[in-house]
Design a protein around this motif. Structure first.
Motif, PDB file in Angstrom:
ATOM      1  N   VAL A  83       0.837  -1.200   0.000  1.00 47.22           N
ATOM      2  CA  VAL A  83       0.000   0.000   0.000  1.00 47.22           C
ATOM      3  C   VAL A  83       0.872   1.251   0.000  1.00 47.22           C
ATOM      4  CG1 VAL A  83      -1.685   1.331   1.341  1.00 47.22           C
ATOM      5  CG2 VAL A  83      -1.997  -1.123   1.046  1.00 47.22           C
ATOM      6  N   ALA A  84       1.952   1.237   0.753  1.00 49.27           N
ATOM      7  CA  ALA A  84       2.841   2.404   0.804  1.00 49.27           C
ATOM      8  C   ALA A  84       3.476   2.678  -0.558  1.00 49.27           C
ATOM      9  CB  ALA A  84       3.925   2.191   1.856  1.00 49.27           C
ATOM     10  N   ASN A 122      -6.628   8.071   0.354  1.00 48.50           N
ATOM     11  CA  ASN A 122      -7.165   6.744   0.057  1.00 48.50           C
ATOM     12  C   ASN A 122      -6.159   5.664   0.468  1.00 48.50           C
ATOM     13  OD1 ASN A 122      -8.868   4.767  -0.981  1.00 48.50           O
ATOM     14  ND2 ASN A 122      -8.039   4.965  -3.044  1.00 48.50           N
ATOM     15  N   LYS A 123      -6.605   4.679   1.192  1.00 45.85           N
ATOM     16  CA  LYS A 123      -5.847   3.502   1.624  1.00 45.85           C
ATOM     17  C   LYS A 123      -4.823   3.765   2.734  1.00 45.85           C
ATOM     18  CE  LYS A 123      -6.225   1.414  -2.922  1.00 45.85           C
ATOM     19  NZ  LYS A 123      -5.475   1.045  -4.105  1.00 45.85           N
ATOM     20  N   LEU A 124      -4.646   4.998   3.161  1.00 45.91           N
ATOM     21  CA  LEU A 124      -3.685   5.259   4.239  1.00 45.91           C
ATOM     22  C   LEU A 124      -4.114   4.594   5.541  1.00 45.91           C
ATOM     23  CD1 LEU A 124      -2.535   8.970   3.853  1.00 45.91           C
ATOM     24  CD2 LEU A 124      -1.293   6.889   3.304  1.00 45.91           C
ATOM     25  N   HIS A 125      -5.412   4.418   5.712  1.00 46.25           N
ATOM     26  CA  HIS A 125      -5.913   3.782   6.925  1.00 46.25           C
ATOM     27  C   HIS A 125      -5.429   2.337   7.063  1.00 46.25           C
ATOM     28  CE1 HIS A 125      -8.777   2.488   3.872  1.00 46.25           C
ATOM     29  NE2 HIS A 125      -9.072   1.485   4.679  1.00 46.25           N
ATOM     30  N   VAL A 126      -5.158   1.690   5.940  1.00 50.19           N
ATOM     31  CA  VAL A 126      -4.666   0.307   5.982  1.00 50.19           C
ATOM     32  C   VAL A 126      -3.301   0.254   6.667  1.00 50.19           C
ATOM     33  CG1 VAL A 126      -3.949  -1.664   4.569  1.00 50.19           C
ATOM     34  CG2 VAL A 126      -5.974  -0.346   3.930  1.00 50.19           C
ATOM     35  N   TYR A 169       3.412   5.356   7.321  1.00 43.02           N
ATOM     36  CA  TYR A 169       2.154   6.097   7.426  1.00 43.02           C
ATOM     37  C   TYR A 169       2.417   7.586   7.647  1.00 43.02           C
ATOM     38  CZ  TYR A 169      -2.164   7.938   9.353  1.00 43.02           C
ATOM     39  OH  TYR A 169      -3.263   8.709   9.590  1.00 43.02           O
ATOM     40  N   ASN A 170       3.292   7.911   8.591  1.00 39.13           N
ATOM     41  CA  ASN A 170       3.571   9.319   8.881  1.00 39.13           C
ATOM     42  C   ASN A 170       4.224  10.019   7.699  1.00 39.13           C
ATOM     43  OD1 ASN A 170       2.460   9.375  11.477  1.00 39.13           O
ATOM     44  ND2 ASN A 170       4.329   8.576  12.375  1.00 39.13           N
ATOM     45  N   THR A 171       5.106   9.336   7.003  1.00 35.28           N
ATOM     46  CA  THR A 171       5.759   9.920   5.828  1.00 35.28           C
ATOM     47  C   THR A 171       4.744  10.196   4.724  1.00 35.28           C
ATOM     48  OG1 THR A 171       7.797   8.728   6.353  1.00 35.28           O
ATOM     49  CG2 THR A 171       7.556   9.542   4.103  1.00 35.28           C
ATOM     50  N   ALA A 229       0.932  13.842   1.745  1.00 32.75           N
ATOM     51  CA  ALA A 229      -0.435  14.207   1.368  1.00 32.75           C
ATOM     52  C   ALA A 229      -0.761  15.625   1.834  1.00 32.75           C
ATOM     53  CB  ALA A 229      -1.430  13.211   1.958  1.00 32.75           C
ATOM     54  N   LYS A 230      -0.330  15.980   3.037  1.00 36.29           N
ATOM     55  CA  LYS A 230      -0.582  17.327   3.549  1.00 36.29           C
ATOM     56  C   LYS A 230       0.158  18.381   2.733  1.00 36.29           C
ATOM     57  CE  LYS A 230      -1.693  16.097   8.297  1.00 36.29           C
ATOM     58  NZ  LYS A 230      -1.324  16.200   9.719  1.00 36.29           N
TER      59      LYS A 230
END
Length: 144
Positions: A26-27, A54-58, A121-123, A128-129
């Motif tokens: 996913v990453a 999208n999909k970051l929650h995974v 995830y944090n990266t 995204a931000k």
């Protein structure tokens, strides 16, 4: 009882390996999307935000739950070690310690899955931000 120890050990480690593969997949997919995205094509901020997150929650879910899966393997391994001790009545310390060491391996693997997942995830969330801020700058809007 030995077969159950192996089944738990390989089962938990297998689940953690699958979680790790999913998080990395996913990453990589998200990173490729971020590299290819053209923020100028989006006229709506919310549509862009949906695409970027999208999909970051995974990845977040894997990062937060991998230690618990590893801990489950550890608890089950310790329970099996104590069960074997109770049935045999007497065990040498070497077999007790090796059983406990094998049980702790699951927690270590859980942490080895969780830590990179949280970093990924944090990266990706930061990327995204940044893309969202670039969109706001290019559209002359302040946090609509």
């Amino acid at each position: 009882m030995e077969w159950l120890q192996g089944a738990l050990d390989y089962g938990i480690i297998g689940i953690l390996v699958a979680m790790s593969i999913a998080a990395v997949a996913v990453a990589v997919e998200r990173w490729l999307v971020y590299r290819a995205i053209d923020i100028r094509k989006y006229t709506d901020k919310k549509a862009l935000e949906l695409e970027l997150t999208n999909k970051l929650h995974v990845i977040a879910t894997i990062g937060s739950n991998a230690p618990y899966v590893g801990l489950l393997g550890t608890v089950l391994g310790i329970m099996l070690t104590f069960s074997a001790m109770g049935k045999q009545g007497f065990m040498d310390t070497g077999s007790i310690m090796s059983g406990l060491a094998l049980a702790l391996k699951a927690t270590a693997v859980g942490l080895l899955v969780a830590i990179p997942s949280v970093v990924l995830y944090n990266t990706l969330l930061r990327r995204a931000k940044v893309l969202m801020m670039q969109w706001e700058i290019s559209h002359g809007r302040e946090g609509i």
